[in-house]
Scaffold this active site. Structure first.
Site, PDB file in Angstrom:
ATOM      1  N   HIS A 374       0.905  -1.336  -0.075  1.00 52.02           N
ATOM      2  CA  HIS A 374       0.042   0.117  -0.045  1.00 52.02           C
ATOM      3  C   HIS A 374       0.935   1.238  -0.170  1.00 52.02           C
ATOM      4  O   HIS A 374       0.238   2.360  -0.041  1.00 52.02           O
ATOM      5  CB  HIS A 374      -0.970  -0.051   1.244  1.00 52.02           C
ATOM      6  N   LYS A 565      -9.836  13.730   3.627  1.00 55.42           N
ATOM      7  CA  LYS A 565      -8.784  12.551   3.607  1.00 55.42           C
ATOM      8  C   LYS A 565      -7.996  12.752   4.825  1.00 55.42           C
ATOM      9  O   LYS A 565      -7.931  13.846   5.425  1.00 55.42           O
ATOM     10  CB  LYS A 565      -7.897  12.362   2.388  1.00 55.42           C
ATOM     11  N   ARG A 566      -7.004  11.826   5.202  1.00 57.60           N
ATOM     12  CA  ARG A 566      -6.037  11.886   6.139  1.00 57.60           C
ATOM     13  C   ARG A 566      -5.312  13.189   5.980  1.00 57.60           C
ATOM     14  O   ARG A 566      -5.079  13.564   4.658  1.00 57.60           O
ATOM     15  CB  ARG A 566      -5.145  11.047   6.611  1.00 57.60           C
ATOM     16  N   LYS A 571      -0.359  14.567   0.912  1.00 55.90           N
ATOM     17  CA  LYS A 571      -1.642  14.639   0.115  1.00 55.90           C
ATOM     18  C   LYS A 571      -1.818  16.398  -0.124  1.00 55.90           C
ATOM     19  O   LYS A 571      -2.749  16.751  -0.694  1.00 55.90           O
ATOM     20  CB  LYS A 571      -2.622  14.322   1.289  1.00 55.90           C
ATOM     21  N   THR A 673      -8.970   6.288  -2.624  1.00 54.52           N
ATOM     22  CA  THR A 673     -10.098   5.558  -2.959  1.00 54.52           C
ATOM     23  C   THR A 673     -11.148   6.607  -2.683  1.00 54.52           C
ATOM     24  O   THR A 673     -12.342   6.678  -3.504  1.00 54.52           O
ATOM     25  CB  THR A 673     -10.433   4.512  -2.056  1.00 54.52           C
TER      26      THR A 673
HETATM   27  C1  LIG Z   1     -12.502   6.769   1.342  1.00 58.66           C
HETATM   28  C2  LIG Z   1     -11.951   7.028   2.803  1.00 58.66           C
HETATM   29  C3  LIG Z   1     -10.713   7.616   3.265  1.00 58.66           C
HETATM   30  C4  LIG Z   1      -9.896   7.402   1.934  1.00 58.66           C
HETATM   31  O1  LIG Z   1      -9.762   8.727   1.244  1.00 58.66           O
HETATM   32  P1  LIG Z   1      -8.565   9.109   0.434  1.00 58.66           P
HETATM   33  O2  LIG Z   1      -9.012  10.423  -0.015  1.00 58.66           O
HETATM   34  O3  LIG Z   1      -8.373   7.845  -0.710  1.00 58.66           O
HETATM   35  O4  LIG Z   1      -7.240   9.018   1.331  1.00 58.66           O
HETATM   36  C5  LIG Z   1     -10.506   7.962   4.354  1.00 58.66           C
HETATM   37  N1  LIG Z   1     -11.298   7.923   5.413  1.00 58.66           N
HETATM   38  C6  LIG Z   1     -12.676   7.556   4.991  1.00 58.66           C
HETATM   39  C7  LIG Z   1     -13.676   7.814   6.207  1.00 58.66           C
HETATM   40  C8  LIG Z   1     -13.189   7.264   3.989  1.00 58.66           C
HETATM   41  O5  LIG Z   1     -14.396   7.108   3.731  1.00 58.66           O
END
Ligand SMILES: *Cc1c(COP(=O)(O)O)cnc(C)c1O
Length: 831
Positions: A374, A565-566, A571, A673
């Site tokens: 990952h 996102k985190r 990012k 994702t």
């Molecule tokens: C989808 C999702 C993530 C992942 O988000 P990315 O933009 O791919 O980093 C993180 N937290 C939650 C709650 C999500 O639903």
């Protein structure tokens, strides 16, 4: 109503079976649970009691499918996928189970007849936050797809008592609160105290000769802990199949603790019990390098050995197959390196406990495991200090040395004289103190290694696992991530779901490629009008949530530009912030300027020990406080930081986006994702050529994607020639102006110190090339604003994004895993 249930026995005084699917049956079941499970007199019943009663009624219905599924796979001895993951970010369960059982309308009606509103009842659920972000959510999406695709599977993980912390924002700073998600009980899990395993820890190994005269090793541990399984049913959509998620919780081994101390030490024995329970106490953040090292290793080993013991118990004792058939019965997937100790642990179980010869054990091990990588970030590749590892898992260290010897002999045979290669590939790293390299262990112990997006898988073969790729090219491949359209479209975007059902039928729910049928509707003006109405309602719903949680009012006619996102430097939420500051600066210096109005919405948690990420939150909230209260600019822009981004509020966020921010430095985001969830819900993406963005752009078409930034090759070239952020500041008056505003305290009431570490990091180091990509990003954002001025064009592009998002269903991804790695076929189950 499902016609399957006509054959069910009609029992009970109401004439309804316990698990009937009609509104009447559900109403009777809720009333029964209120009386027999909740046990509160009607006068003091509150909404949360109705939540619990409905949850239990739904669980009964799920269980009616769970038992035939389990029985079926035991009877038929079908191959099972075991998905080992330290995180499962499941999100709320009630709504999803109602959807998958297709009894949402019946539940709404049943509750209404009891004077309750389904949406208020759903809001009572405390979500299990047993994951940090994308990796844990991926595991949850895969469980949904495995069940829906009728593939027998078990998810194995850890039942953390405290999941990911709850985030509050105080004066612009993140404050962490413990997530006590079990405080009011968890109606979805079934404790199986009879399913328990012993977990050894510490101590030393001893050699002995057994009765047959064989040399053997036994592990004399310093401590033994007990793992207890808690099972949750994973109901597939519109199928009877219902799989299992088993999460292990730690407790003391009573008899062991009492033996260890004499009877006078009763209280110390009880203390031991408390100590054992800390093993599964809390989920650690994934991006905090040094916290709780030893406990983290124990957590990983704990859930891995419990999982493998469970698999061997089912294989040997329940289905009574020979050990040699293990890889034909179980495919075990390692979700990142967190469960990679499984390679050494299965070897230990096979050799020490089941007395297999090394070569036979190794053959079974490699054929059983596969590994999903990952990350390419060097700081995120897991290693354990050798001394710590040897103290905690002495037998595993011996086994790893032996695996290493076999591996390095193979390397020397293939590449004679290449000592450098031998050193690079060793399971034991020498850089900065000896350590065990978990990614190498996972790779040698697996018959297949996959990355999570096409670009990521290529980079994997060219960088961190290059040597392994050269040794075993046939073991490497790609499986691009996906997300479940049930939760992230049907459940969270009712408006779009209804519009899709009306337009192309309901087939898309299990065959997302059918969304292609929408393409022709992009040219249909009346369809576009309906489309915008759905989006507008979703934005109004999010605006209401934003208002109640932050007090900030948003206009749903504005563009909703969202980055959730985190929080992480790679990012690049700070790049987004620099765009906002640039617009603010333009508006302040040119009072005649009118820009298409935008709401900038952020959400995400920072690891508690990640100072720079917390400072990024402070930057965003500080800019927000300034912008939102300045009448010169707040007619054109607002900035919101939504606290506590989680799956529950993700349901409100993704469907409300017009613009999806996917702006990581090229080469750093393995897949993403969130980008897929936005696309499915009809947002346009502004993004770099990173992770799955590349494939999103390929599918959507380059005209329907806002591309900016350096490519992986350009990033590498720039770093190789010596990147100097100052060059980019000199070249761009707008960038200079934006940085200047931060430096002089324009957003921090004149305080020039508070944001300085972040500013200095950008100006002097900028490890993620924020400033190098700034000009390209701003120019691209200007193109976004121009496109937004033409609503019909924007809608056309948005519709095409949804229409072309079929590839990003987790059903496609899971089918690829089943066909290419697991060799697990469908097993239809009937009641
Ligand atoms: C989808 C999702 C993530 C992942 O988000 P990315 O933009 O791919 O980093 C993180 N937290 C939650 C709650 C999500 O639903």
């Amino acid at each position: 109503m499902s016609d399957t249930f006509d054959t069910e026995p009609k029992t009970g005084p109401t004439g309804l079976s316990r698990t009937g699917m009609t509104a009447d049956a559900l109403r009777a079941a809720i009333s029964d649970h209120l009386l027999y499970s909740i046990a509160r007199p009607p006068a003091i019943l509150r909404t949360e009691h109705y939540y619990r009663a409905l949850a239990l009624a739904v669980r009964d219905r799920v269980q009616a499918r769970w038992m035939p599924t389990t029985q079926n796979f035991l009877d038929l001895s079908r191959k099972v996928t075991c998905y080992l993951s330290a995180e499962f970010l499941m999100g709320p369960q009630l709504g999803n189970n109602l959807l998958n059982l297709q009894i949402e309308d019946a539940a709404r009606e049943a509750l209404a007849s009891l004077g309750q509103d389904l949406d208020e009842v759903l809001a009572c659920e405390e979500e299990p936050g047993l994951g940090n972000g994308g990796l844990g959510r991926l595991a949850a999406c895969y469980l949904d797809s495995l069940a829906t695709l009728q593939r027998p599977s078990i998810g194995y993980g850890i039942r953390y008592e405290f999941g990911i912390f709850d985030q509050e924002i105080h004066e612009g700073w993140q404050v962490e609160k413990t997530d006590n998600w079990l405080a009011h009980g968890n109606p979805w899990e079934i404790a199986k105290p009879d399913v328990n395993y012993q977990v050894y820890w510490g101590g030393q190994t001893e050699q002995y000769v057994d009765v047959a005269g064989h040399f053997r090793v036994r592990w004399a541990p310093a401590q033994i802990i007990k793992g207890i399984g808690y099972d949750t049913a994973i109901q597939g959509y519109n199928v009877t199949n219902c799989n299992t998620l088993t999460l292990f919780s730690a407790s003391a081994v009573e008899s062991f603790a009492l033996e260890a101390f004499n009877t006078g030490d009763y209280y110390r024995a009880v203390e031991q019990e408390v100590a054992a329970e800390t093993v599964t106490k809390v989920l650690y953040p994934n991006d905090e390098p040094d916290i709780g090292k030893r406990l983290r290793l124990l957590q990983q080993y704990f859930f891995v050995t419990c999982s493998l013991q469970d698999i061997l118990r089912i294989h040997l004792d329940v289905t009574c197959r020979p050990l040699s058939a293990l890889p034909d019965s179980f495919a075990v997937q390692l979700n990142d390196t967190h469960p990679s100790i499984a390679v050494a642990e299965l070897m230990r179980l096979l050799i020490d406990e089941h007395h297999l010869a090394w070569d036979d054990a190794w053959d079974l091990t490699v054929r059983t495991f596969a590994y999903t990588n990952h990350t390419l970030l060097p700081e995120a590749l897991e290693t354990w200090p050798l001394s710590l590892f040897g103290e905690c898992l002495p037998r595993h260290l011996e086994i790893i040395y032996e695996i290493n010897e076999h591996l390095l002999n193979q390397v020397r045979d293939r590449f004679p004289g290449d000592d450098d290669r031998v050193r690079r590939m060793s399971l034991i790293g020498e850089d900065g103190g000896k350590c065990v390299r978990m990614a190498h262990l996972a790779t040698v112990g697996s018959h297949f290694v996959n990355g999570v997006a096409a670009l990521h898988s290529e980079l994997l073969k060219a960088s961190v696992l290059k040597d392994f790729y050269e040794l075993w090219p046939e073991r490497f491949g790609n499986i691009t991530n996906g997300v479940t359209p049930r939760r992230f479209l049907a459940l969270s975007n009712h408006g779009l779901r209804d519009l899709l059902d009306d337009t192309i039928g309901t087939g898309w729910l299990t065959d997302l490629d059918r969304l292609r049928e929408l393409e022709s509707y992009a040219e249909d003006e009346s369809f576009r009008t309906r489309w915008r109405k759905v989006k507008r309602a979703n934005k109004a719903r999010l605006a209401e949530y934003v208002h109640t949680t932050t007090g900030i009012e948003l206009d749903p006619s504005w563009m909703f530009d969202i980055q959730v996102k985190r929080i992480h430097e790679y990012k690049r939420q700070h790049l987004n912030a620099l765009h906002i500051i640039t617009l603010y600066h333009r508006l302040k210096t040119n009072p005649k300027l009118a820009i298409p109005p935008r709401a900038f919405i952020f959400g995400g948690k920072a690891a508690p020990g990640y100072f720079m990420a917390k400072l990024m939150i402070k930057l965003i909230t500080a800019v927000g406080a300034t912008v939102n209260n300045d009448p010169d600019v707040n007619r054109f822009m607002k900035v919101v930081f939504l606290p506590n981004f989680n799956v529950q509020n993700a349901h409100l966020i993704y469907p409300a986006a017009n613009l999806s921010e996917q702006i990581s430095t090229a080469g750093k985001e393995a897949s993403g994702t969130g980008n897929m969830k936005f696309m499915m819900n009809g947002a346009l993406t502004i993004g770099t050529l990173d992770g799955a963005n590349v494939e999103i752009r390929e599918e959507a078409g380059e005209d329907n994607f806002f591309l900016f930034g350096l490519t992986v090759e350009q990033v590498e070239a720039l770093k190789a020639t010596g990147y100097r952020p100052a060059d980019y500041i000199e070249r761009s008056p707008e960038l200079t102006g934006a940085l200047q505003l931060i430096a002089e305290g324009a957003f921090t009431h004149g305080d020039t110190e508070v944001l300085r570490p972040l500013l200095d990091s950008l100006v002097f180091h900028d490890p993620f090339l924020v400033l190098a990509d700034y000009a390209s990003y701003i120019a691209c954002q200007d193109r976004v604003s121009e496109a937004w001025r033409r609503p019909e064009t924007w809608s056309r592009m948005a519709i095409l994004n949804t229409a072309r998002s079929g590839k990003f269903s987790s059903d496609r991804a899971v089918r690829e895993y089943c066909d290419e790695i697991w060799n697990v076929g469908p097993m239809s189950v009937t009641m």
